[in-house]
Design an enzyme around this catalytic site. Structure first.
Site, mmCIF file in Angstrom:
data_model
loop_
_atom_site.group_PDB
_atom_site.id
_atom_site.type_symbol
_atom_site.label_atom_id
_atom_site.label_comp_id
_atom_site.label_asym_id
_atom_site.label_seq_id
_atom_site.Cartn_x
_atom_site.Cartn_y
_atom_site.Cartn_z
ATOM 1 N N ASP A 62 44.781 36.124 35.940
ATOM 2 C CA ASP A 62 46.101 35.862 35.409
ATOM 3 C C ASP A 62 46.334 36.128 33.692
ATOM 4 O OD1 ASP A 62 48.318 34.408 34.272
ATOM 5 O OD2 ASP A 62 47.667 32.294 34.979
ATOM 6 N N HIS A 119 32.100 52.875 37.310
ATOM 7 C CA HIS A 119 31.302 52.339 38.279
ATOM 8 C C HIS A 119 29.745 51.961 37.863
ATOM 9 C CE1 HIS A 119 31.250 50.072 41.891
ATOM 10 N NE2 HIS A 119 32.257 50.495 42.415
#
Length: 461
Positions: free
Chosen positions: A384, A166
């Site tokens: 995707d 992070h």
């Protein structure tokens, strides 16, 4: 559909390092002063679940994705580097091309075996992300910045699981990188969005000069939080659904001048904060807070460069005494939430960066603070890799944050009636959960009269 998995055996292969497919610059890049604060020094876990595609028969998703990662790292080469800590706890990235960690895996289950998973926690998520040793998700120095696992399923589908540092990227930035992998996997020559480092955009000024009060880094009044002492075994989780009816009821309970301008997020956050405070039974003079993540992207007053993939958000805080919060109509909480949200400007973010440098990059406060992040519009399912949209995309864990019961995610959800809404997973001690449920039900049922007008009438008499 079958009930969700409770156990699963995953066979992992040997982990390998995947570096950029071509030579990349060898340099040191400095993180911003939002990136390297204490509260960012951990790895966050995410999951994407995909169905098989008959047109992809014979193609191994793990091999396709591994090759695409190497291509994407040519553009995102800092993610193949390692973090170093310099003077003043300042973090930098040594862009040495060592690569991120990748592992292939297999599981004898199908996509349908996961059930109707719409929000975290993902069933048996520990098996579908890289197997980190206990505590490894909190050690960020001189380690791979991402750990990726692709698990092939018996039906031809697969799970893409990741841990990302992070410090280096937030959720939108991580999605930007994952979408770049997807584009390369589908045959693109380059990512459609060029990555931008530009960490100086959120770096401290010289000299640092904080211009705002940052309650998120100040201890709350009232001493220790009793919730922190509750054993994990005594905590229970429950998902609360806020659909059109619940939002309409909350809007009717708001003051007339705020009804049209209040967002779904603001209404739900006000409801949860007020109900949670009542349920936990804090003393009347104890300070209670709600802290929420405000994304700087897409805000005209904060011109974040397109393609920026660093941390670009701030924690904003609303504060009250428990008695004032629970004894007032929901409009009181709503006013505080809206004001705190509006406070986040570019100047506010610069002030946070300045504070980090002056205060040694402190951790945000969690005592008597409910922390929330709205991920319902993050686009996790849009990643995707060539197999279409994900069946599930989002955080792997339950969203409880660094301290159990403190933090949660809001996510999109469709209930068993087919209604679209927002799901809020809540973690509380059992007795508190029962009262919390009652408080939420009271606030989200259709009021018989305008509660704001009734409150005004009572006040005048």
């Amino acid at each position: 559909m079958a009930p969700p998995l409770t156990t699963v055996a995953v066979r992992r292969g040997k982990p390998v390092l995947v570096g950029p497919a071509k030579p990349t610059p060898r340099e040191v890049k400095t993180l911003s002063d939002l990136d390297d604060q204490e509260g960012m020094r951990f790895y966050s876990a995410g999951i994407h679940l995909y169905r098989g595609d008959p047109a992809k028969a014979g193609q191994d998703p793990a091999k396709v994705i591994r090759a695409a990662i190497a291509e994407a790292l040519v553009y995102y080469y800092p993610l193949a580097g390692r973090l170093r800590e310099e003077a003043g706890r300042k973090l930098v990235v040594d862009c040495n091309g060592q690569g991120l960690m990748f592992v292939e895996a297999d599981a004898d289950v199908t996509v349908d075996d996961f059930g109707d998973v719409q929000g975290p926690p993902f069933p048996c998520f520990e098996q579908f992300v890289f197997d980190l040793a206990p505590g490894e998700d909190e050690r960020v120095i001189d380690r791979p910045l991402l750990y990726l696992q692709v698990t092939r399923l018996a039906c031809g589908g697969f799970v893409f699981g990741q841990w990302f540092s992070h410090c280096v990227t937030d959720a939108p930035g991580g999605m930007q990188f994952e979408k770049a992998i997807g584009e390369m996997a589908r045959g693109a020559a380059a990512p459609s969005v060029a990555p931008v480092w530009a960490r100086e955009f959120f770096s401290a000024r010289s000299p640092p000069r904080p211009t705002h009060v940052h309650l998120e880094y100040e201890p709350s009044a009232g001493g220790p939080d009793r919730l922190m002492a509750v054993p994990r075994s005594e905590m229970v989780r429950e998902r609360f659904f806020f659909g059109p009816k619940e939002i309409a009821a909350l809007r009717k309970r708001a003051p007339p001048h705020l009804r049209a301008s209040s967002s779904r997020f603001e209404l739900i956050t006000s409801c949860i904060w007020r109900s949670r405070t009542a349920a936990l039974g804090y003393g009347p003079d104890e300070e209670v807070r709600v802290s929420f993540i405000v994304n700087a992207r897409g805000r005209s007053s904060i011109p974040v460069p397109p393609g920026y993939y660093g941390n670009a958000y701030a924690f904003s805080v609303a504060s009250s005494t428990a008695e004032k919060l629970t004894g007032s109509p929901i409009g009181y909480a709503l006013e505080l939430v809206k004001k705190a949200k509006a406070n986040v400007t570019y100047e506010y973010l610069q002030s946070v960066a300045d504070l980090m440098v002056l205060r040694g990059r402190p951790l945000f406060t969690v005592a008597r603070t409910y922390i929330v992040s709205d991920i319902s519009h993050a686009g996790f399912k849009d990643v995707d890799f060539g197999w279409g949209e994900a069946v599930y995309g989002g955080p792997a864990k339950g969203g409880e944050g660094p301290i159990l019961g403190v933090a949660n995610y809001y996510s999109r959800y469709k209930n068993d009636k087919g209604e679209e809404g927002t799901a809020v997973p809540v973690c509380l001690p059992l007795a508190a959960m029962e009262r919390f449920r009652s408080e939420v039900q009271n606030l989200t049922k259709e009021p018989a009269f305008d509660p704001y007008e009734q409150h005004v009438a009572n006040f005048n008499t």
